[in-house]
Motif scaffolding. Structure first.
Motif, PDB file in Angstrom:
ATOM      1  N   GLU A   1     -21.870   0.664 -51.228  1.00  0.00           N
ATOM      2  CA  GLU A   1     -21.380   0.091 -51.869  1.00  0.00           C
ATOM      3  C   GLU A   1     -21.171   0.885 -53.583  1.00  0.00           C
ATOM      4  OE1 GLU A   1     -22.447  -3.758 -52.422  1.00  0.00           O
ATOM      5  OE2 GLU A   1     -22.101  -4.298 -49.990  1.00  0.00           O
ATOM      6  N   SER A   2     -22.249   1.871 -53.515  1.00  0.00           N
ATOM      7  CA  SER A   2     -21.744   2.585 -54.518  1.00  0.00           C
ATOM      8  C   SER A   2     -22.072   3.963 -54.413  1.00  0.00           C
ATOM      9  CB  SER A   2     -23.043   2.060 -55.322  1.00  0.00           C
ATOM     10  OG  SER A   2     -24.661   2.560 -54.757  1.00  0.00           O
ATOM     11  N   ILE A   3     -22.117   4.622 -53.389  1.00  0.00           N
ATOM     12  CA  ILE A   3     -22.064   6.019 -53.124  1.00  0.00           C
ATOM     13  C   ILE A   3     -20.580   6.594 -52.387  1.00  0.00           C
ATOM     14  CG2 ILE A   3     -23.120   7.967 -51.777  1.00  0.00           C
ATOM     15  CD1 ILE A   3     -25.297   6.408 -51.805  1.00  0.00           C
ATOM     16  N   TYR A   4     -19.863   7.708 -53.102  1.00  0.00           N
ATOM     17  CA  TYR A   4     -18.763   7.584 -52.399  1.00  0.00           C
ATOM     18  C   TYR A   4     -18.523   9.664 -52.392  1.00  0.00           C
ATOM     19  CZ  TYR A   4     -17.999   3.079 -54.037  1.00  0.00           C
ATOM     20  OH  TYR A   4     -17.850   1.331 -53.937  1.00  0.00           O
ATOM     21  N   VAL A   5     -17.831   9.616 -51.216  1.00  0.00           N
ATOM     22  CA  VAL A   5     -17.778  11.430 -51.604  1.00  0.00           C
ATOM     23  C   VAL A   5     -16.319  11.537 -51.443  1.00  0.00           C
ATOM     24  CG1 VAL A   5     -17.593  13.309 -50.318  1.00  0.00           C
ATOM     25  CG2 VAL A   5     -19.846  11.564 -51.010  1.00  0.00           C
ATOM     26  N   MET A   6     -15.599  12.474 -53.185  1.00  0.00           N
ATOM     27  CA  MET A   6     -14.261  12.751 -52.805  1.00  0.00           C
ATOM     28  C   MET A   6     -13.787  13.825 -52.269  1.00  0.00           C
ATOM     29  SD  MET A   6     -13.113  10.288 -53.880  1.00  0.00           S
ATOM     30  CE  MET A   6     -11.590  10.493 -53.910  1.00  0.00           C
ATOM     31  N   LEU A   7     -13.802  14.007 -50.963  1.00  0.00           N
ATOM     32  CA  LEU A   7     -13.361  15.427 -49.720  1.00  0.00           C
ATOM     33  C   LEU A   7     -11.759  15.435 -50.674  1.00  0.00           C
ATOM     34  CD1 LEU A   7     -13.763  13.683 -46.650  1.00  0.00           C
ATOM     35  CD2 LEU A   7     -15.538  15.146 -48.093  1.00  0.00           C
ATOM     36  N   LEU A   8     -11.565  16.596 -51.182  1.00  0.00           N
ATOM     37  CA  LEU A   8     -10.591  17.188 -52.301  1.00  0.00           C
ATOM     38  C   LEU A   8     -10.335  18.733 -51.252  1.00  0.00           C
ATOM     39  CD1 LEU A   8     -11.793  17.002 -55.776  1.00  0.00           C
ATOM     40  CD2 LEU A   8     -10.798  15.435 -54.403  1.00  0.00           C
ATOM     41  N   VAL A   9      -8.666  18.496 -51.454  1.00  0.00           N
ATOM     42  CA  VAL A   9      -8.196  19.969 -50.707  1.00  0.00           C
ATOM     43  C   VAL A   9      -8.036  20.945 -51.761  1.00  0.00           C
ATOM     44  CG1 VAL A   9      -5.914  20.941 -50.307  1.00  0.00           C
ATOM     45  CG2 VAL A   9      -6.378  18.753 -49.346  1.00  0.00           C
ATOM     46  N   GLU A  10      -9.116  22.405 -51.334  1.00  0.00           N
ATOM     47  CA  GLU A  10      -9.178  23.519 -51.788  1.00  0.00           C
ATOM     48  C   GLU A  10      -8.462  23.831 -53.056  1.00  0.00           C
ATOM     49  OE1 GLU A  10     -10.531  27.138 -49.764  1.00  0.00           O
ATOM     50  OE2 GLU A  10     -12.185  26.078 -49.408  1.00  0.00           O
ATOM     51  N   GLU A  11      -7.217  23.687 -52.914  1.00  0.00           N
ATOM     52  CA  GLU A  11      -6.509  23.529 -54.390  1.00  0.00           C
ATOM     53  C   GLU A  11      -6.250  23.152 -55.714  1.00  0.00           C
ATOM     54  OE1 GLU A  11      -5.313  26.739 -54.637  1.00  0.00           O
ATOM     55  OE2 GLU A  11      -6.003  27.643 -53.717  1.00  0.00           O
ATOM     56  N   TYR A  12      -6.709  22.110 -54.670  1.00  0.00           N
ATOM     57  CA  TYR A  12      -6.626  20.757 -55.878  1.00  0.00           C
ATOM     58  C   TYR A  12      -8.041  21.042 -56.162  1.00  0.00           C
ATOM     59  CZ  TYR A  12      -6.063  15.528 -57.528  1.00  0.00           C
ATOM     60  OH  TYR A  12      -6.613  14.466 -58.051  1.00  0.00           O
ATOM     61  N   PHE A  13      -9.152  20.799 -56.220  1.00  0.00           N
ATOM     62  CA  PHE A  13     -10.338  20.801 -56.076  1.00  0.00           C
ATOM     63  C   PHE A  13     -11.013  22.081 -57.650  1.00  0.00           C
ATOM     64  CE2 PHE A  13     -14.531  22.261 -56.397  1.00  0.00           C
ATOM     65  CZ  PHE A  13     -15.541  21.386 -56.376  1.00  0.00           C
TER      66      PHE A  13
END
Length: 138
Positions: A47-59
């Motif tokens: 509920e308080s921990i998230y991982v944003m997986l971002l495409v490398e170009e967007y990262f």
């Protein structure tokens, strides 16, 4: 008392977003569809921990630094605390079964047990159980 954040969002670059979502879904994680598009997704750890997986170009739009080659460098180790030694083994074994790679051997210090894997992009994940009865972590 110092700074107290309410939530954490860890941002990780990925080569293939669909493949990463498939991998982590098989490991057992869920995703917030409202925070998902072709460039990113939000993996819910708790509920308080998230991982944003971002495409490398967007990262790359968030930093002027180079993205390290995770096969040759360790940029971070994401450590997740779980409720039992059995849950550690379950999560790591599931990750290894669906394409993850071993990182470190399991360690057992009695009060703390942990095991690691690399995801399909080479990011390091440490899953551990700690008997907190003898610790004050606040």
């Amino acid at each position: 008392m110092g700074v107290q954040a309410e939530k954490i969002f860890v941002n990780l670059p990925v080569k293939d977003l669909d493949a990463s979502v498939e991998f982590f879904t098989k490991v057992g994680f869920e995703f917030n569809e409202q925070m998902t598009n072709e460039n990113a997704t939000c993996m819910v750890i708790s509920e308080s921990i998230y991982v944003m997986l971002l495409v490398e170009e967007y990262f790359k739009t968030f930093t002027k630094k180079e993205i390290p080659d995770s096969a040759a460098s360790t940029e971070t180790i994401v450590a997740l605390s779980v409720k039992s030694k059995e849950e550690v083994d379950e999560i790591v074994n599931r990750a290894l079964d669906v394409g993850g790679k071993p990182f470190n051997e399991a360690i057992d210090h009695g009060f703390m047990y942990g095991w690691s894997f690399l995801d399909i992009d080479g990011h390091s994940w440490e899953v551990f159980y700690m008997d907190e009865s003898g610790f004050n972590l606040e």
